[in-house]
Design a protein around this motif. Structure first.
Motif, mmCIF file in Angstrom:
data_model
loop_
_atom_site.group_PDB
_atom_site.id
_atom_site.type_symbol
_atom_site.label_atom_id
_atom_site.label_comp_id
_atom_site.label_asym_id
_atom_site.label_seq_id
_atom_site.Cartn_x
_atom_site.Cartn_y
_atom_site.Cartn_z
ATOM 1 N N VAL A 112 0.851 -1.183 0.000
ATOM 2 C CA VAL A 112 0.000 0.000 0.000
ATOM 3 C C VAL A 112 0.890 1.237 0.000
ATOM 4 O O VAL A 112 2.007 1.208 0.547
ATOM 5 C CB VAL A 112 -0.954 -0.001 1.218
ATOM 6 C CG1 VAL A 112 -0.183 0.046 2.512
ATOM 7 C CG2 VAL A 112 -1.972 1.115 1.130
ATOM 8 N N GLN A 113 0.393 2.290 -0.602
ATOM 9 C CA GLN A 113 1.156 3.540 -0.601
ATOM 10 C C GLN A 113 0.989 4.260 0.732
ATOM 11 O O GLN A 113 -0.012 4.074 1.440
ATOM 12 C CB GLN A 113 0.685 4.432 -1.732
ATOM 13 C CG GLN A 113 1.066 3.930 -3.124
ATOM 14 C CD GLN A 113 0.745 4.930 -4.212
ATOM 15 O OE1 GLN A 113 -0.164 5.739 -4.080
ATOM 16 N NE2 GLN A 113 1.493 4.868 -5.302
ATOM 17 N N GLY A 142 -2.183 5.479 2.794
ATOM 18 C CA GLY A 142 -3.283 4.585 2.466
ATOM 19 C C GLY A 142 -3.773 3.824 3.685
ATOM 20 O O GLY A 142 -3.316 4.061 4.810
ATOM 21 N N SER A 143 -4.701 2.894 3.438
ATOM 22 C CA SER A 143 -5.311 2.114 4.511
ATOM 23 C C SER A 143 -5.308 0.631 4.175
ATOM 24 O O SER A 143 -5.311 0.253 2.999
ATOM 25 C CB SER A 143 -6.757 2.566 4.737
ATOM 26 O OG SER A 143 -6.829 3.904 5.148
ATOM 27 N N LEU A 144 -5.300 -0.172 5.209
ATOM 28 C CA LEU A 144 -5.469 -1.619 5.084
ATOM 29 C C LEU A 144 -6.285 -2.104 6.268
ATOM 30 O O LEU A 144 -6.237 -1.501 7.352
ATOM 31 C CB LEU A 144 -4.122 -2.344 5.080
ATOM 32 C CG LEU A 144 -3.312 -2.420 3.794
ATOM 33 C CD1 LEU A 144 -1.983 -3.116 4.071
ATOM 34 C CD2 LEU A 144 -4.064 -3.117 2.692
ATOM 35 N N VAL A 172 4.516 -0.742 3.182
ATOM 36 C CA VAL A 172 4.053 0.607 2.883
ATOM 37 C C VAL A 172 5.135 1.321 2.092
ATOM 38 O O VAL A 172 6.261 1.477 2.573
ATOM 39 C CB VAL A 172 3.736 1.386 4.167
ATOM 40 C CG1 VAL A 172 3.178 2.770 3.828
ATOM 41 C CG2 VAL A 172 2.752 0.612 5.036
#
Length: 112
Positions: A12-13, A16-18, A110
């Motif tokens: 993910v950049q 961002g979210s996960l 990330v």
């Protein structure tokens, strides 16, 4: 035999979210205190967040406000919502039950 299986990791950049999930086999999940830990490359495993069987939560001080732990006893699952991710959040995230039961981990990377 109790098994913990994590999912939801990935690339993910930054910013961002996960959402990580952990499903626990067995019938006693509702009675377990659960936690998420992480281990960054070259570092020791550390507590990210924990939730008791009663739903009380605690977080690593550095993560408060960005991460949220929750549980769904009907689904025998615990979740970790991670927002505003930073490169230093990169690592393997492990689900833990009762302090001594572990999953095999899910990798979160990330990119900055």
């Amino acid at each position: 035999q109790v098994q913990l299986v994590e999912s939801g990791g990935g690339l993910v950049q930054a910013r961002g979210s996960l959402r990580l999930s952990c499903v626990v086999s067995g019938s006693d999940f509702a009675y377990y205190d659960m936690g998420w830990y992480r281990q960054a490359p070259g570092k020791e495993r550390e507590l990210v967040a924990a939730i008791t069987q009663a739903g009380n939560t605690k977080y690593a001080d550095s993560l408060k406000g960005r991460f949220t732990i929750s549980r769904d006893n009907a689904k025998k699952s615990v979740y970790l919502q991670m927002n505003s991710l930073k490169s230093e959040d990169t690592g393997v995230y492990f689900c833990n039950a009762e302090g001594f039961l572990w999953g095999t981990g899910t990798l979160v990377t990330v990119s900055s």
